[in-house]
Motif scaffolding. Structure first.
Motif, PDB file in Angstrom:
ATOM      1  N   LEU A 280      45.219  96.526  37.662  1.00  0.00           N
ATOM      2  CA  LEU A 280      45.169  96.710  39.119  1.00  0.00           C
ATOM      3  C   LEU A 280      45.708  95.464  39.828  1.00  0.00           C
ATOM      4  O   LEU A 280      46.507  95.556  40.765  1.00  0.00           O
ATOM      5  N   ALA A 281      45.265  94.292  39.359  1.00  0.00           N
ATOM      6  CA  ALA A 281      45.683  93.041  40.011  1.00  0.00           C
ATOM      7  C   ALA A 281      47.192  92.851  39.886  1.00  0.00           C
ATOM      8  O   ALA A 281      47.877  92.544  40.869  1.00  0.00           O
TER       9      ALA A 281
ATOM     10  N   ILE B 218      35.865  81.225  44.312  1.00  0.00           N
ATOM     11  CA  ILE B 218      36.725  81.929  43.351  1.00  0.00           C
ATOM     12  C   ILE B 218      38.106  82.214  43.964  1.00  0.00           C
ATOM     13  O   ILE B 218      39.110  82.250  43.259  1.00  0.00           O
ATOM     14  N   GLN B 219      38.167  82.355  45.276  1.00  0.00           N
ATOM     15  CA  GLN B 219      39.494  82.476  45.918  1.00  0.00           C
ATOM     16  C   GLN B 219      40.328  81.226  45.618  1.00  0.00           C
ATOM     17  O   GLN B 219      41.525  81.305  45.319  1.00  0.00           O
ATOM     18  N   GLY B 220      39.674  80.050  45.732  1.00  0.00           N
ATOM     19  CA  GLY B 220      40.378  78.794  45.428  1.00  0.00           C
ATOM     20  C   GLY B 220      40.859  78.779  43.990  1.00  0.00           C
ATOM     21  O   GLY B 220      41.997  78.397  43.686  1.00  0.00           O
ATOM     22  N   LEU B 221      39.994  79.227  43.079  1.00  0.00           N
ATOM     23  CA  LEU B 221      40.356  79.279  41.661  1.00  0.00           C
ATOM     24  C   LEU B 221      41.516  80.252  41.435  1.00  0.00           C
ATOM     25  O   LEU B 221      42.458  79.955  40.687  1.00  0.00           O
ATOM     26  N   GLY B 222      41.430  81.408  42.075  1.00  0.00           N
ATOM     27  CA  GLY B 222      42.476  82.428  41.898  1.00  0.00           C
ATOM     28  C   GLY B 222      43.835  81.885  42.313  1.00  0.00           C
ATOM     29  O   GLY B 222      44.840  82.042  41.609  1.00  0.00           O
TER      30      GLY B 222
ATOM     31  N   ALA C   2      32.782  88.364  38.695  1.00  0.00           N
ATOM     32  CA  ALA C   2      33.461  87.104  39.051  1.00  0.00           C
ATOM     33  C   ALA C   2      34.864  87.061  38.448  1.00  0.00           C
ATOM     34  O   ALA C   2      35.803  86.550  39.065  1.00  0.00           O
ATOM     35  N   GLN C   3      35.025  87.604  37.233  1.00  0.00           N
ATOM     36  CA  GLN C   3      36.364  87.608  36.609  1.00  0.00           C
ATOM     37  C   GLN C   3      37.285  88.543  37.391  1.00  0.00           C
ATOM     38  O   GLN C   3      38.459  88.241  37.613  1.00  0.00           O
ATOM     39  N   PHE C   4      36.720  89.681  37.800  1.00  0.00           N
ATOM     40  CA  PHE C   4      37.520  90.620  38.596  1.00  0.00           C
ATOM     41  C   PHE C   4      37.938  89.961  39.912  1.00  0.00           C
ATOM     42  O   PHE C   4      39.102  90.062  40.332  1.00  0.00           O
ATOM     43  N   ASP C   5      36.975  89.274  40.550  1.00  0.00           N
ATOM     44  CA  ASP C   5      37.285  88.616  41.827  1.00  0.00           C
ATOM     45  C   ASP C   5      38.433  87.620  41.639  1.00  0.00           C
ATOM     46  O   ASP C   5      39.327  87.522  42.470  1.00  0.00           O
ATOM     47  N   GLU C   6      38.367  86.865  40.549  1.00  0.00           N
ATOM     48  CA  GLU C   6      39.443  85.877  40.333  1.00  0.00           C
ATOM     49  C   GLU C   6      40.804  86.567  40.229  1.00  0.00           C
ATOM     50  O   GLU C   6      41.793  86.130  40.826  1.00  0.00           O
ATOM     51  N   MET C   7      40.853  87.654  39.464  1.00  0.00           N
ATOM     52  CA  MET C   7      42.141  88.344  39.295  1.00  0.00           C
ATOM     53  C   MET C   7      42.664  88.843  40.634  1.00  0.00           C
ATOM     54  O   MET C   7      43.846  88.669  40.960  1.00  0.00           O
ATOM     55  N   ALA C   8      41.768  89.487  41.415  1.00  0.00           N
ATOM     56  CA  ALA C   8      42.211  90.051  42.695  1.00  0.00           C
ATOM     57  C   ALA C   8      42.684  88.937  43.627  1.00  0.00           C
ATOM     58  O   ALA C   8      43.680  89.090  44.340  1.00  0.00           O
ATOM     59  N   CYS C   9      41.992  87.791  43.585  1.00  0.00           N
ATOM     60  CA  CYS C   9      42.367  86.680  44.475  1.00  0.00           C
ATOM     61  C   CYS C   9      43.669  86.028  44.027  1.00  0.00           C
ATOM     62  O   CYS C   9      44.471  85.594  44.866  1.00  0.00           O
ATOM     63  N   SER C  10      43.899  85.921  42.722  1.00  0.00           N
ATOM     64  CA  SER C  10      45.190  85.405  42.262  1.00  0.00           C
ATOM     65  C   SER C  10      46.306  86.314  42.751  1.00  0.00           C
ATOM     66  O   SER C  10      47.379  85.854  43.137  1.00  0.00           O
ATOM     67  N   ALA C  11      46.036  87.626  42.713  1.00  0.00           N
ATOM     68  CA  ALA C  11      47.082  88.587  43.062  1.00  0.00           C
ATOM     69  C   ALA C  11      47.395  88.537  44.552  1.00  0.00           C
ATOM     70  O   ALA C  11      48.556  88.545  44.947  1.00  0.00           O
ATOM     71  N   SER C  12      46.373  88.516  45.406  1.00  0.00           N
ATOM     72  CA  SER C  12      46.599  88.395  46.848  1.00  0.00           C
ATOM     73  C   SER C  12      45.295  88.073  47.569  1.00  0.00           C
ATOM     74  O   SER C  12      44.400  88.919  47.644  1.00  0.00           O
ATOM     75  N   LEU C  13      45.223  86.874  48.112  1.00  0.00           N
ATOM     76  CA  LEU C  13      44.018  86.506  48.877  1.00  0.00           C
ATOM     77  C   LEU C  13      43.872  87.406  50.094  1.00  0.00           C
ATOM     78  O   LEU C  13      42.776  87.865  50.403  1.00  0.00           O
TER      79      LEU C  13
END
Ligand SMILES: Cc1cc2nc3c(=O)[nH]c(=O)nc-3n(C[C@H](O)[C@H](O)[C@H](O)COP(=O)(O)OP(=O)(O)OC[C@H]3O[C@@H](n4cnc5c(N)ncnc54)[C@H](O)[C@@H]3O)c2cc1C
Length: 592
Positions: A50-51, A302-306, A112-123
């Motif tokens: 998805l990400a 986690i947005q920062g991490l992503g 939390a892992q899902f959040d990281e992926m989504a944030c890497s893809a688009s904040l």
């Protein structure tokens, strides 16, 4: 432009090898029928798709197009609606949600892992769904059964989204002075009037209804934060059968033009006697809102991490491809005029800094997520109390440090790309613009530092910190490679804390002056603990199964890089924290 690929191997390693989350799930009655390693892996695989395939492709066009406001209606960038539909159909809005109301009940460690992926893809895109999950937490913890049954299922399904409405033009960090008013209608509802600014997702075209959680004051409320109540205000009123009724008296007056996250609508929201419902008790609204804010603060970290992970992936791809200069020791590729950037020590330094901080950041945010899981699912009261204390202590650290590092890493990535990182083509400048807000919203990083040192350490005389430092000491064995270095910083942090506590008893400005440097120092110690744990898990895995030896050996090298090149930053932050308030207050206003 480098495509995003979710770091699934790292995520699994952190969850299963470093923290043994799957063993815990099997011990907790509320989870052992819901989740095991196989299910978690399948969820991670789907999340990664998805990400990478649905969310990431929207990031650049969403930034270019931005949101449009027209007479109170907000249109999101092309493709957002379809992506949000897929996001909702996949059940991602309710991933960690309460199953009694349609959530999937998954542990936060996984979410939390899902959040990281989504944030890497688009904040920008990910902000729309993330606020609904946080709103449901506050509703679940504080609202009446009726409100829960009416509002939580459609938010979990993605049919409706949520917002948090705190900020007013004159009241940002200081919510005690908000002016939004609530009047009791006498029928179980309230009429709310006021203007909130900077409201993320306050209006948009992705969902049928938008549920606002709004802070307001009743006429007889005490002054300051103790007079704030929390209200749930739907954009469309909801009929008893759950269908949508008439439009509530609220509107979006404008959207902000801003530095980054252009795909996210940042709205001025006008409430004109809008009908709302009390969440929790009168005048206890800030406490209720903190349930949402603490969730969002971990999410913002986690947005920062992503963003930082995306920066690393892009910089690494570029450094492999781009050829400039020759290796100092010998020409590596004699068939071309120049070697790849990756041969240069300085480029390697930058990449390893990013890698070391990202992997520790992933472990650290997963550790904090695990405390939330223990606090929620463990049958043991003592364990739950301790986990609650650790989560309270470390939430401001995750929020502030991961976002500070997030911006640093995006800038370091830009440096690796040279001029190509500054122009639009590679997407790196967007990452820098997008991640910057994470240091500001959800309570600025300065306010997080005050929360850490003032509320989470000073108010309990360092008791929560003591729990953390005990755990670090207990889990560090003398034979561990980095034990001495880590334990030395733990001792120094303890002394630093004691000196600051004693300074702050004499000098009321001491906490405010030291907070940010103190938070940084504490975070570098926590990351040291993470690297020690990662290194031990890698050594154990190498000895027990022998698979992936090069990848596991890289963990050990990166750990050494952290301890030799990054942990020393602890000392400068600690020295600055101890510098006191003298010079800060020595200048008169005119001398600035
Ligand atoms: C894009 C975007 C999205 C946002 N989304 C939302 C949202 O969805 N909902 C919402 O309610 N708000 C939202 N906000 C608002 C955001 O949370 C606030 O901007 C933030 O909390 C800071 O408030 P402020 O801007 O008024 O700054 P101020 O409070 O005026 O702070 C200015 C500076 O002073 C410092 N400062 C303030 N008080 C102290 C103190 N006591 N001690 C030391 N330093 C202090 C701050 O750290 C900061 O550096 C958003 C903002 C933006 C830009």
């Amino acid at each position: 432009m480098a495509d995003y690929q979710a770091p699934l191997r790292d995520m699994r390693f952190v969850m299963y090898d470093v923290f043994r989350a799957d063993e815990q799930w099997s011990l907790w009655p509320a989870l052992n029928q819901t989740i095991d390693r196989e299910t978690a892996d399948a969820i991670l695989e789907e999340a990664a798709k998805l990400a990478a395939k649905t969310i990431a492709p929207l990031n650049r066009p969403g930034d270019e197009q931005g949101c449009q406001w027209d007479n109170g209606e907000v249109t999101t960038p092309a493709g957002y609606k379809e992506a949000y539909r897929l996001f909702s159909e996949g059940g991602w809005n309710g991933l960690g949600g309460n199953p009694d109301y349609g959530g999937m009940g998954m542990p936060k460690v996984l979410a939390a892992q899902f959040d990281e992926m989504a944030c890497s893809a688009s904040l920008a895109f990910t902000l729309y769904p993330s606020l609904g999950a946080g709103a449901c937490l506050a509703i679940d913890a504080h609202a009446s059964d009726d409100l829960k049954a009416t509002y939580m299922p459609p938010i979990y399904s993605g049919q409706w989204t949520g917002t948090m409405c705190l900020t007013e033009s004159h009241a940002g960090s200081d919510l005690g002075i908000i002016r939004t008013k609530a009047l009791d209608n006498g029928d179980g509802s309230y009429a709310i009037t006021g203007t909130k600014i900077f409201i993320t997702g306050g209006e948009h075209d992705l969902s049928e209804n938008i549920i606002h959680l709004v802070l307001a004051k009743l006429p007889d409320a005490p002054a300051g934060p103790k007079g704030i109540s929390l209200f749930l205000i739907p954009k469309f009123l909801v009929n008893p059968d759950g269908s949508l009724g008439e439009r509530n008296t609220l509107s979006c007056g404008a959207i902000e033009k801003k530095m980054g996250i252009h795909g996210s609508a940042t709205c001025v929201m006008n409430f004109d006697g809008a009908k709302g419902y009390l969440v929790g008790e009168v005048n206890k609204g800030l406490n209720a809102m903190f349930t949402m804010m603490n969730y969002e603060r971990l999410h913002v970290g986690i947005q920062g991490l992503g963003a930082s992970e995306m920066s690393y992936q892009r910089a690494l791809a570029y450094a492999r491809d781009r050829r400039q200069g020759r290796s100092a020791s010998s020409a590596q590729q004699t068939d071309t005029a120049a070697d790849p950037l990756l041969v240069h020590g300085d480029i390697r330094r930058m990449l390893l800094n990013m890698k070391a901080l990202n992997e520790a950041g992933r472990a650290f945010s997963t550790y904090v997520a695990m405390q939330l899981d223990i606090a929620k699912f463990s049958p043991d009261q003592q364990e739950r109390d301790k986990a609650n204390a650790l989560a309270a202590l470390l939430t401001p650290v995750v929020k502030a440090f991961l976002t500070d590092i997030g911006l640093d890493s995006c800038i370091v990535g830009q440096q690796v790309l040279g001029g190509h990182g500054y122009i639009r083509e590679w997407g790196q400048e967007q990452l820098v613009r997008d991640v910057r807000i994470t240091q500001i919203y959800e309570g600025t990083n300065g306010i997080q530092a005050l929360d850490l040192l003032g509320r989470k350490i000073f108010q309990n005389d360092g008791a929560y910190l003591g729990l953390l430092l005990n755990d670090i000491r207990r889990s560090t064995k003398p034979e561990d490679e980095f034990a001495e270095t880590l334990l030395n910083t733990v001792d120094q942090l303890e002394k630093l804390t004691a000196r600051l506590l004693s300074q702050s008893r004499r000098d009321p400005d001491a906490i405010n002056a030291a907070g940010v440097d103190y938070l940084t120092a504490l975070a570098y110690v926590c990351y040291g603990w993470m690297w020690l744990s990662i290194s031990k898990a890698a050594a154990h895995k190498l000895a027990s199964c022998g698979s992936d030896p090069a990848w596991l050996a890289a963990k050990q090298v990166t750990a050494r890089h952290y301890f030799t090149r990054l942990l020393p930053r602890f000392h400068s932050a600690a020295a600055a924290a101890l510098a006191g308030t003298g010079e800060l207050f020595a200048l008169s206003e005119d001398q600035f």
